[in-house]
Design a protein around this motif. Structure first.
Motif, PDB file in Angstrom:
ATOM      1  N   GLU A  25      71.587  66.744  60.174  1.00  0.00           N
ATOM      2  CA  GLU A  25      70.919  67.799  59.421  1.00  0.00           C
ATOM      3  C   GLU A  25      70.894  67.445  57.944  1.00  0.00           C
ATOM      4  O   GLU A  25      71.904  67.014  57.387  1.00  0.00           O
ATOM      5  CB  GLU A  25      71.612  69.150  59.619  1.00  0.00           C
ATOM      6  CG  GLU A  25      71.564  69.639  61.057  1.00  0.00           C
ATOM      7  CD  GLU A  25      72.121  71.046  61.196  1.00  0.00           C
ATOM      8  OE1 GLU A  25      72.506  71.629  60.163  1.00  0.00           O
ATOM      9  OE2 GLU A  25      72.180  71.553  62.325  1.00  0.00           O
ATOM     10  N   LEU A  26      69.735  67.636  57.307  1.00  0.00           N
ATOM     11  CA  LEU A  26      69.570  67.384  55.881  1.00  0.00           C
ATOM     12  C   LEU A  26      68.845  68.566  55.266  1.00  0.00           C
ATOM     13  O   LEU A  26      67.701  68.851  55.595  1.00  0.00           O
ATOM     14  CB  LEU A  26      68.768  66.090  55.653  1.00  0.00           C
ATOM     15  CG  LEU A  26      68.425  65.757  54.194  1.00  0.00           C
ATOM     16  CD1 LEU A  26      69.696  65.500  53.395  1.00  0.00           C
ATOM     17  CD2 LEU A  26      67.507  64.549  54.113  1.00  0.00           C
ATOM     18  N   ASP A  27      69.519  69.289  54.371  1.00  0.00           N
ATOM     19  CA  ASP A  27      68.939  70.467  53.722  1.00  0.00           C
ATOM     20  C   ASP A  27      69.038  70.301  52.211  1.00  0.00           C
ATOM     21  O   ASP A  27      70.105  70.435  51.628  1.00  0.00           O
ATOM     22  CB  ASP A  27      69.660  71.744  54.174  1.00  0.00           C
ATOM     23  CG  ASP A  27      68.902  73.002  53.740  1.00  0.00           C
ATOM     24  OD1 ASP A  27      68.078  72.905  52.818  1.00  0.00           O
ATOM     25  OD2 ASP A  27      69.131  74.067  54.340  1.00  0.00           O
ATOM     26  N   LEU A  28      67.924  69.974  51.585  1.00  0.00           N
ATOM     27  CA  LEU A  28      67.843  69.825  50.128  1.00  0.00           C
ATOM     28  C   LEU A  28      66.876  70.855  49.551  1.00  0.00           C
ATOM     29  O   LEU A  28      66.287  70.652  48.495  1.00  0.00           O
ATOM     30  CB  LEU A  28      67.370  68.412  49.767  1.00  0.00           C
ATOM     31  CG  LEU A  28      68.284  67.254  50.200  1.00  0.00           C
ATOM     32  CD1 LEU A  28      67.634  65.928  49.887  1.00  0.00           C
ATOM     33  CD2 LEU A  28      69.635  67.347  49.511  1.00  0.00           C
ATOM     34  N   SER A  29      66.718  71.976  50.247  1.00  0.00           N
ATOM     35  CA  SER A  29      65.746  72.987  49.842  1.00  0.00           C
ATOM     36  C   SER A  29      66.182  73.721  48.582  1.00  0.00           C
ATOM     37  O   SER A  29      67.347  73.729  48.203  1.00  0.00           O
ATOM     38  CB  SER A  29      65.551  74.003  50.972  1.00  0.00           C
ATOM     39  OG  SER A  29      66.772  74.650  51.270  1.00  0.00           O
ATOM     40  N   SER A  30      65.172  74.311  47.905  1.00  0.00           N
ATOM     41  CA  SER A  30      65.380  75.180  46.741  1.00  0.00           C
ATOM     42  C   SER A  30      66.113  74.460  45.619  1.00  0.00           C
ATOM     43  O   SER A  30      67.076  74.968  45.052  1.00  0.00           O
ATOM     44  CB  SER A  30      66.135  76.453  47.156  1.00  0.00           C
ATOM     45  OG  SER A  30      65.426  77.148  48.141  1.00  0.00           O
ATOM     46  N   ASN A  31      65.694  73.263  45.288  1.00  0.00           N
ATOM     47  CA  ASN A  31      66.188  72.537  44.120  1.00  0.00           C
ATOM     48  C   ASN A  31      64.994  72.211  43.225  1.00  0.00           C
ATOM     49  O   ASN A  31      63.968  72.880  43.290  1.00  0.00           O
ATOM     50  CB  ASN A  31      66.914  71.261  44.564  1.00  0.00           C
ATOM     51  CG  ASN A  31      68.305  71.555  45.093  1.00  0.00           C
ATOM     52  OD1 ASN A  31      69.205  71.896  44.344  1.00  0.00           O
ATOM     53  ND2 ASN A  31      68.469  71.445  46.407  1.00  0.00           N
ATOM     54  N   SER A  32      65.129  71.200  42.382  1.00  0.00           N
ATOM     55  CA  SER A  32      64.024  70.747  41.537  1.00  0.00           C
ATOM     56  C   SER A  32      63.798  69.262  41.765  1.00  0.00           C
ATOM     57  O   SER A  32      63.626  68.488  40.830  1.00  0.00           O
ATOM     58  CB  SER A  32      64.320  71.041  40.060  1.00  0.00           C
ATOM     59  OG  SER A  32      64.443  72.414  39.833  1.00  0.00           O
ATOM     60  N   LEU A  33      63.844  68.841  43.020  1.00  0.00           N
ATOM     61  CA  LEU A  33      63.679  67.438  43.348  1.00  0.00           C
ATOM     62  C   LEU A  33      62.245  66.992  43.080  1.00  0.00           C
ATOM     63  O   LEU A  33      61.300  67.715  43.363  1.00  0.00           O
ATOM     64  CB  LEU A  33      64.020  67.201  44.821  1.00  0.00           C
ATOM     65  CG  LEU A  33      65.381  67.750  45.281  1.00  0.00           C
ATOM     66  CD1 LEU A  33      65.621  67.422  46.731  1.00  0.00           C
ATOM     67  CD2 LEU A  33      66.492  67.172  44.426  1.00  0.00           C
ATOM     68  N   THR A  34      62.096  65.788  42.489  1.00  0.00           N
ATOM     69  CA  THR A  34      60.781  65.301  42.097  1.00  0.00           C
ATOM     70  C   THR A  34      60.518  63.934  42.705  1.00  0.00           C
ATOM     71  O   THR A  34      61.380  63.337  43.336  1.00  0.00           O
ATOM     72  CB  THR A  34      60.687  65.210  40.568  1.00  0.00           C
ATOM     73  OG1 THR A  34      61.697  64.296  40.096  1.00  0.00           O
ATOM     74  CG2 THR A  34      60.918  66.565  39.928  1.00  0.00           C
ATOM     75  N   GLY A  35      59.286  63.424  42.476  1.00  0.00           N
ATOM     76  CA  GLY A  35      58.926  62.105  42.949  1.00  0.00           C
ATOM     77  C   GLY A  35      58.223  62.150  44.289  1.00  0.00           C
ATOM     78  O   GLY A  35      57.926  63.217  44.831  1.00  0.00           O
ATOM     79  N   ASN A  36      57.937  60.954  44.821  1.00  0.00           N
ATOM     80  CA  ASN A  36      57.286  60.847  46.119  1.00  0.00           C
ATOM     81  C   ASN A  36      58.311  60.895  47.244  1.00  0.00           C
ATOM     82  O   ASN A  36      59.479  60.563  47.044  1.00  0.00           O
ATOM     83  CB  ASN A  36      56.497  59.543  46.209  1.00  0.00           C
ATOM     84  CG  ASN A  36      55.341  59.506  45.230  1.00  0.00           C
ATOM     85  OD1 ASN A  36      54.854  60.549  44.802  1.00  0.00           O
ATOM     86  ND2 ASN A  36      54.911  58.316  44.862  1.00  0.00           N
ATOM     87  N   LEU A  37      57.879  61.303  48.418  1.00  0.00           N
ATOM     88  CA  LEU A  37      58.747  61.319  49.586  1.00  0.00           C
ATOM     89  C   LEU A  37      59.024  59.882  50.035  1.00  0.00           C
ATOM     90  O   LEU A  37      58.125  59.045  50.062  1.00  0.00           O
ATOM     91  CB  LEU A  37      58.104  62.103  50.726  1.00  0.00           C
ATOM     92  CG  LEU A  37      57.919  63.599  50.481  1.00  0.00           C
ATOM     93  CD1 LEU A  37      57.105  64.207  51.609  1.00  0.00           C
ATOM     94  CD2 LEU A  37      59.252  64.301  50.362  1.00  0.00           C
ATOM     95  N   SER A  38      60.255  59.624  50.391  1.00  0.00           N
ATOM     96  CA  SER A  38      60.636  58.281  50.796  1.00  0.00           C
ATOM     97  C   SER A  38      60.062  57.937  52.171  1.00  0.00           C
ATOM     98  O   SER A  38      59.955  58.784  53.047  1.00  0.00           O
ATOM     99  CB  SER A  38      62.164  58.162  50.832  1.00  0.00           C
ATOM    100  OG  SER A  38      62.564  56.933  51.383  1.00  0.00           O
ATOM    101  N   GLU A  39      59.693  56.660  52.356  1.00  0.00           N
ATOM    102  CA  GLU A  39      59.213  56.175  53.653  1.00  0.00           C
ATOM    103  C   GLU A  39      60.326  55.540  54.468  1.00  0.00           C
ATOM    104  O   GLU A  39      60.088  55.053  55.568  1.00  0.00           O
ATOM    105  CB  GLU A  39      58.079  55.171  53.432  1.00  0.00           C
ATOM    106  CG  GLU A  39      56.849  55.800  52.778  1.00  0.00           C
ATOM    107  CD  GLU A  39      55.679  54.841  52.758  1.00  0.00           C
ATOM    108  OE1 GLU A  39      55.781  53.791  53.410  1.00  0.00           O
ATOM    109  OE2 GLU A  39      54.675  55.163  52.101  1.00  0.00           O
TER     110      GLU A  39
END
Length: 496
Positions: A29-43
């Motif tokens: 499980e990976l939950d990084l919701s409700s932050n200010s993360l920027t940039g492109n999504l990793s491939e």
């Protein structure tokens, strides 16, 4: 690190394709919701192939959705909602065979919805609202059309308040095609006619068989989730008092233990009370539409002329009220902060994350339930109001619990999102002071809010729950500073 430092650190996180978050092997499980993360999504998804839950919603990701995500065959819950993603929805997502929930709402996605997604037989929630998608959505008619709202290019074959009806542009073409077909048929031989007839017959038969075998399994799932009155009666020992979890104005909640080992909460509505049936219908509607990790989930419903009940997710840890006032129960500073963040997250979704603003109208400790991991969930949507696009307030004759109502709600029946914010302020004060707004010490001009105002800022330790902070405990100063910042900030919250 103080409380303020923690929040600042959380909002300054950045993520790009070189981050190590994507190389955590065996991560489920990976939950990084409700932050200010920027940039492109990793491939880089090779190390996430065993993941079953990924939530990257409510950040500031840009760019496109990588095709590589289609290789995550074990992923069941996937959310990229509320970012700034562009481009089209990759066809490769149709290879995520285990997908149950896919949320791509509130982005800048364009183009058509890939037909490959129709093959995801376990997909029961698919939200692409608030994008720039186009084409007809009839292939996805098993989903609520509200999940496709605010896409100007999308249309449906039937009337819907959320999606425009498709214009019938093909009628003239069909007429001209028929004329051509008549001429061709008249000119061909009887043998050619027979060949055409049998070809069409064969094709139609195969198509019908294929459709019959490809019916979405969500219907089967729904059938499995239905429960009869007798099953609920048996699972609750005939709705005995020993299974009673709590009771309210319109309903009583029981613990249901089924033979297969599942445990659910059964909310049985008292149909002898006025408006109880209306409360059941409203709660059925709202819980079936709303989906958020901090809202209680509806499993099924049982309804007939003289019995109405909801089968809900069972919250093993009880309510926030239990933890504040039950003997032997205690929440520390961090746990109380976490619960209040959970409640705030749920309110933010209700007010801004759904197609229309949803006002809970009865926020209080007994309506905040905690699961086995002590995560907070808002429950009881019996008097919830849904605001229309043309108005930001509504009027009601159904009043909430005294002490938690905003003045305009109690005096005039005016309901708006500010009413929930006011109740949240009262709930916040009660959580850290362990004083109910209806406590006997309050009366006349003295209220929970005015009492705290009179004691601050010099006597914070006399306001805060006496069992919450002790001078001899570790990090006392930091915890006191953190709680002080929360209590001192209550006024702006309770004012909405």
């Amino acid at each position: 690190m103080t409380c303020v430092d923690l929040f600042q650190a959380r909002s300054e996180i950045e993520l790009d394709s070189s981050t190590e978050h994507w190389s955590l092997k065996d991560l489920l499980e990976l939950d990084l919701s409700s932050n200010s993360l920027t940039g492109n999504l990793s491939e880089q998804t090779e190390d996430l192939k065993v993941a079953t839950y990924i939530n990257l919603s409510r950040n500031a990701f840009t760019g496109t959705i990588p095709d590589a995500y289609g290789s995550m065959n074990n992923l069941m819950i996937f959310s990229l909602a509320s970012n700034e993603l562009q481009g089209s929805i990759p066809h490769s997502l149709g290879k995520m065979i285990s997908l149950v929930s896919l949320d791509l709402s509130d982005n800048l996605l364009s183009g058509e919805i890939p037909t490959a997604l129709e093959n995801l037989q376990f997909l029961t929630y698919f939200n692409v609202s608030f994008n720039k998608l186009s084409a007809e959505i009839s292939p996805f008619r098993n989903f609520s059309y509200s999940l496709f709202a605010s896409n100007e290019g999308l249309c449906s074959a039937r009337d819907s308040p959320y999606v425009d009806r498709c214009k019938k542009k093909k009628k003239k073409k069909k007429k001209s095609e028929r004329r051509i077909i008549v001429v061709v048929i008249a000119s061909v031989t009887f043998v050619a006619l027979l060949i055409t007839f049998f070809s069409v017959l064969t094709w139609t038969t195969r198509r019908r068989r294929r459709r019959a075998t490809e019916q979405p399994s969500s219907h089967d799932i729904k059938d499995m989730e239905r429960f009869s009155y007798q099953e609920l009666k048996q699972a609750t020992n005939d709705f005995s008092n020993e299974k009673l979890l709590g009771s309210g104005s319109f309903a009583s909640v029981y613990l249901a233990n089924f033979d297969n080992g599942n445990h659910f909460a059964v909310k049985v509505f008292n149909l002898g009370r006025e408006h109880a049936s209306r409360s059941f219908e409203r709660e059925c509607y709202m819980l079936s539409k709303l989906r958020h990790r901090n809202l209680t989930k509806v499993i099924s419903a049982c309804s007939n002329h003289d019995f109405k009940a909801l089968l809900l997710e069972y919250m093993q840890s009880g309510s926030l009220e239990d933890w504040l006032y039950r003997d032997g129960s205690f929440l520390d500073v961090v746990q109380r902060i976490d619960v209040m963040i959970d409640v705030a997250s749920a309110l933010e979704y209700l007010h801004h994350g759904y197609v229309k603003p949803v006002i809970h109208c009865d926020l209080k400790p007994s309506n905040v339930l905690l699961d086995k991991d002590m995560v907070g969930h808002i429950t009881d949507f019996g008097i919830t109001k849904l605001l229309g696009e043309e108005n930001s307030v509504v009027h009601t004759h159904t009043l909430a619990t005294l002490g938690y109502m905003a003045p305009e709600y109690g005096n005039e029946g005016v309901v708006s999102s500010a009413c929930d914010v006011y109740s949240y302020g009262i709930l916040l004060m009660e959580t850290f002071t362990r004083r109910k707004p209806t406590d006997d010490m309050f009366g006349g001009e003295l209220s929970l809010r005015s009492w705290i105002d009179a004691m601050l800022p010099d006597s914070v330790n006399q306001v805060v729950d006496s069992a919450l902070l002790r001078e001899e405990e570790e990090h006392f100063t930091e915890k006191m500073r953190c709680v002080s910042s929360i209590v001192l900030g209550h006024d702006s919250i309770s004012q909405g």
